[in-house]
Design a protein around this motif. Structure first.
Motif, PDB file in Angstrom:
ATOM      1  N   GLY A 393       0.796  -1.217   0.000  1.00 46.00           N
ATOM      2  CA  GLY A 393       0.000   0.000   0.000  1.00 46.00           C
ATOM      3  C   GLY A 393       0.836   1.278   0.000  1.00 46.00           C
ATOM      4  O   GLY A 393       0.313   2.379   0.107  1.00 46.00           O
ATOM      5  N   ARG A 394       2.160   1.114  -0.093  1.00 44.56           N
ATOM      6  CA  ARG A 394       3.035   2.296  -0.159  1.00 44.56           C
ATOM      7  C   ARG A 394       3.492   2.476  -1.600  1.00 44.56           C
ATOM      8  O   ARG A 394       3.413   1.545  -2.389  1.00 44.56           O
ATOM      9  N   PRO A 395       4.000   3.692  -1.948  1.00 47.24           N
ATOM     10  CA  PRO A 395       4.469   3.904  -3.328  1.00 47.24           C
ATOM     11  C   PRO A 395       5.367   2.762  -3.806  1.00 47.24           C
ATOM     12  O   PRO A 395       6.211   2.256  -3.062  1.00 47.24           O
ATOM     13  N   PHE A 396       5.132   2.349  -5.032  1.00 42.14           N
ATOM     14  CA  PHE A 396       5.739   1.143  -5.571  1.00 42.14           C
ATOM     15  C   PHE A 396       7.249   1.294  -5.738  1.00 42.14           C
ATOM     16  O   PHE A 396       7.726   2.042  -6.580  1.00 42.14           O
ATOM     17  N   LYS A 397       8.020   0.571  -4.949  1.00 39.35           N
ATOM     18  CA  LYS A 397       9.487   0.604  -5.011  1.00 39.35           C
ATOM     19  C   LYS A 397       9.999  -0.820  -4.872  1.00 39.35           C
ATOM     20  O   LYS A 397       9.310  -1.692  -4.364  1.00 39.35           O
ATOM     21  N   THR A 398      11.244  -1.042  -5.273  1.00 39.75           N
ATOM     22  CA  THR A 398      11.847  -2.350  -5.000  1.00 39.75           C
ATOM     23  C   THR A 398      12.216  -2.397  -3.527  1.00 39.75           C
ATOM     24  O   THR A 398      12.165  -1.388  -2.822  1.00 39.75           O
ATOM     25  N   GLY A 401      14.444   0.085  -2.382  1.00 36.64           N
ATOM     26  CA  GLY A 401      13.975   1.466  -2.443  1.00 36.64           C
ATOM     27  C   GLY A 401      14.162   2.100  -3.812  1.00 36.64           C
ATOM     28  O   GLY A 401      13.973   3.296  -3.984  1.00 36.64           O
ATOM     29  N   ASP A 402      14.555   1.294  -4.813  1.00 46.46           N
ATOM     30  CA  ASP A 402      14.724   1.831  -6.165  1.00 46.46           C
ATOM     31  C   ASP A 402      13.394   1.857  -6.896  1.00 46.46           C
ATOM     32  O   ASP A 402      12.444   1.192  -6.483  1.00 46.46           O
ATOM     33  N   VAL A 403      13.361   2.613  -8.010  1.00 47.18           N
ATOM     34  CA  VAL A 403      12.157   2.532  -8.834  1.00 47.18           C
ATOM     35  C   VAL A 403      12.129   1.152  -9.488  1.00 47.18           C
ATOM     36  O   VAL A 403      13.166   0.565  -9.779  1.00 47.18           O
ATOM     37  N   VAL A 404      10.924   0.639  -9.673  1.00 48.31           N
ATOM     38  CA  VAL A 404      10.778  -0.684 -10.250  1.00 48.31           C
ATOM     39  C   VAL A 404      10.996  -0.602 -11.758  1.00 48.31           C
ATOM     40  O   VAL A 404      10.491   0.311 -12.410  1.00 48.31           O
ATOM     41  N   ARG A 405      11.763  -1.524 -12.301  1.00 47.92           N
ATOM     42  CA  ARG A 405      12.049  -1.477 -13.729  1.00 47.92           C
ATOM     43  C   ARG A 405      10.827  -1.963 -14.513  1.00 47.92           C
ATOM     44  O   ARG A 405      10.329  -3.065 -14.303  1.00 47.92           O
TER      45      ARG A 405
END
Ligand code: ARG
Length: 591
Positions: A393-398, A401-405
């Motif tokens: 339920g939190r902003p989508f990150k790996t 904590g990286d942006v998801v590819r």
């Protein structure tokens, strides 16, 4: 979105036209354009709800008013009956004949009877907009998917759609990045890249971007060198420009891969990034100052707004030119809006960008109006959307904590779709399974996005997206494929629709729903909300199931009835296919 063309060919629109012209006779002339509020109804086919509020305003008895209107309706032979009901509703029941001849009309038309908008406009859609040298993130995924669907629907409605991929390909960060690359020589701008390498190269770029940023934040001398590099870039220094070009090309190859996977309309020509407006920025700044739209404040050139103040109570300006003479994101958007209105001659400009940029666009639109870059006739709209959230339920990150590819995300959806498809059809060849898996996997991701009201956040949950139960892309694709397989059992010659046959309630419900497609598309145009189309298709698939359970096709009581039912199956399949296509989703014939 401005005035909207009313389709004239849905039964609902015809009923509305009849009621409205009766109203123009029955109501005093001081009451033009009152909304009859025609809705689908369970008791009749349609219900006119508006008489109560109109009667209240006129101070008359609503039942009497409704009766007056009904009396004035010019009945076309056998089209429908109109009846006053309850406190002042009008119930409208169409004749079977009217419905069946509409089914025949739609089936015989290659646009399924959907008219184009009455006024054809030039509509610019700014969407996708990833940033060069950075990984595309889920926000760009949303913009790409929503923008693509709007481009499809608006084109189908007959508008001239100009797609603009406002790439983040310019700015001071490029000085930093190029300087870092020159000093570290990790990338050689002239090297050949194979397509397989592209996605790892963007990761390299991404990684280098971060390393450069780190150095920039900690080493003042590197900051100096980076600043100089920006100056060289802006001055068109050859070596610097070569590097910039190489970085842009590398990123674009990567974006191309994502767009191909997603099967969206965007092409190379649609890429009109921030750098495109670079040469216009001086002029825009001078012009805004000359028009007194922008004023100098502490050395910077700013536009102020009475109603936009920060937490400290001071006005928050839109900065056109920084004190050091540099231009930023806002200046580029001001140049872009002027270009779109004046050069591209846009009647409508849509910005498909996440809702966190709402204030930015509010300021840009307002400044552009004051400067006369857009006049009253140009409609500008921030088509904003919410965030994509992770399973927690939190902003989508790996996890790191990286942006998801994005590529990985899409590949995962396709892979899981392939497993499901092979489970269901064990004797399908690998090749065909993969082809279908692409249609289902990507369709699932797109549908999950488009079926939520765009301003809401949603959780990225691949399992749910691929589920065959519930409001999913896969459910709709299966519904479509199932109807195709039903149709395969019948002869290939087109069914003959007879309009002198009595219809069963589930047939009426299905036929009337199918008939509503043009109204739904008009509503998508009016609100820039593709989810209205998604909900419609879901309801259609459901309504078809009930129809198919209650109205046997193969064992229909007579050949005439069977033909009519086959026609309804075919029209439903075509409507699902067209609707999915307008969402950017494939509708395979078998699954
Ligand atoms: N590139 C920007 C970002 O990633 C979005 C650009 C939106 N479009 C515009 N005309 N400002 O946040």
């Amino acid at each position: 979105m401005g005035e909207i063309a009313k389709p004239v060919s849905s039964l609902g629109a015809i009923v509305e036209g009849m009621v409205k012209s009766a109203m123009s006779v029955a109501l005093p002339p001081t009451f033009p354009n009152a909304d009859p509020e025609i809705r689908r109804s369970e008791r009749a086919d349609f219900q006119v709800n508006g008489m109560m509020s109109i009667a209240k305003k006129l101070g008359v008895n609503p039942r009497v008013l409704a009766g007056d209107v009904v009396e004035k309706i010019k009945l076309q032979d056998q089209f429908a009956t109109f009846e006053v009901a309850g406190p002042g509703f009008i119930n409208v029941t169409l004749s079977d004949q009217a419905i069946l001849s509409q089914v025949a009309f739609r089936l015989g038309d290659d646009r399924l009877g959907c008219p184009t908008a009455s006024k054809n406009k030039t509509i610019v859609i700014d969407y996708s907009q990833p940033n060069i040298a950075k990984e595309m993130h889920v926000g760009h995924l949303r913009s790409t998917i929503i923008g693509d669907s709007l481009a499809r629907v608006l084109t189908f409605r007959g508008h001239k759609v100009i797609r603009q991929n406002h790439l983040g390909d310019w700015g001071t960060q490029f000085g930093m990045l190029i300087q870092y690359l020159l000093e570290n020589e990790e990338i050689n701008p002239t090297k050949e890249t194979s397509t397989e390498k592209v996605s790892s190269d963007i990761s390299d770029l991404n990684r280098m971007y971060r390393a450069a940023r780190e150095l920039f934040d900690s080493d003042p001398e590197f900051v100096q060198r980076s600043r100089k590099r920006v100056v060289s870039l802006q001055a068109g220094d050859e070596e610097t420009i070569d590097h910039w070009n190489a970085i842009v090309a590398e990123s674009k190859r990567y974006f191309r891969q994502v767009y191909d996977r997603l099967n969206v309309l965007l092409t190379e020509e649609d890429a009109v990034g921030e750098s495109f407006y670079n040469s216009m920025l001086d002029e825009v700044a001078l012009d805004l100052e000359a028009r007194n739209v922008a004023v100098r404040s502490q050395g910077a050139l700013c536009v102020f707004f009475d109603d936009i103040v920060g937490p400290d109570g001071n006005q928050v300006p839109l900065i056109v030119q920084k004190a050091d003479g540099g231009y930023g994101y806002a200046t580029t958007d001001l140049a872009a809006i002027r270009y779109r209105a004046k050069t591209l001659q846009a009647d409508v400009i849509l910005y498909v960008v996440d809702s966190r940029q709402a204030l930015h666009f509010k300021m840009v639109f307002e400044a552009a109006r004051r400067a006369g870059y857009i006049d009253d006739k140009v409609v500008v709209s921030h088509v904003s959307f919410g965030s994509v959230l992770g399973p927690d339920g939190r902003p989508f990150k790996t996890r790191a904590g990286d942006v998801v590819r994005l590529i990985a995300l899409l590949d995962d959806a396709v892979d899981r779709a392939r497993q499901t498809i092979l489970e269901k059809n064990p004797d399908l060849g690998e090749g065909e399974a993969l082809l279908l898996a692409r249609e289902v996997g990507i369709g699932a991701v797109k549908y999950a996005d488009l079926s939520t009201s765009r301003t809401r956040d949603y959780i990225f949950d691949v399992d749910r997206m691929l589920s065959l139960q519930g409001n999913t892309g896969a459910y709709l694709q299966y519904a479509h494929a199932r109807i195709c397989s039903i149709l395969n059992k019948f002869s290939s010659s087109p069914p003959i629709v007879r309009d002198d046959v009595v219809m069963e309630p589930p047939e009426r419900r299905l036929a009337l729903l199918v008939d509503g497609l043009p109204d739904v598309l008009a509503a998508v145009e009016e609100t820039s909300e593709p989810h209205k189309l998604a909900s419609y298709l879901y309801e259609l698939a459901h309504t078809f199931t009930t129809f198919y359970e209650q109205c046997p096709v193969l064992r229909a009581p007579s050949e005439t009835i069977r033909q009519n039912r086959v026609a309804l199956c075919e029209l439903t399949a075509k409507t699902l296919e067209l609707g999915l296509h307008l969402l950017g989703i494939d509708a395979p014939n078998r699954l």
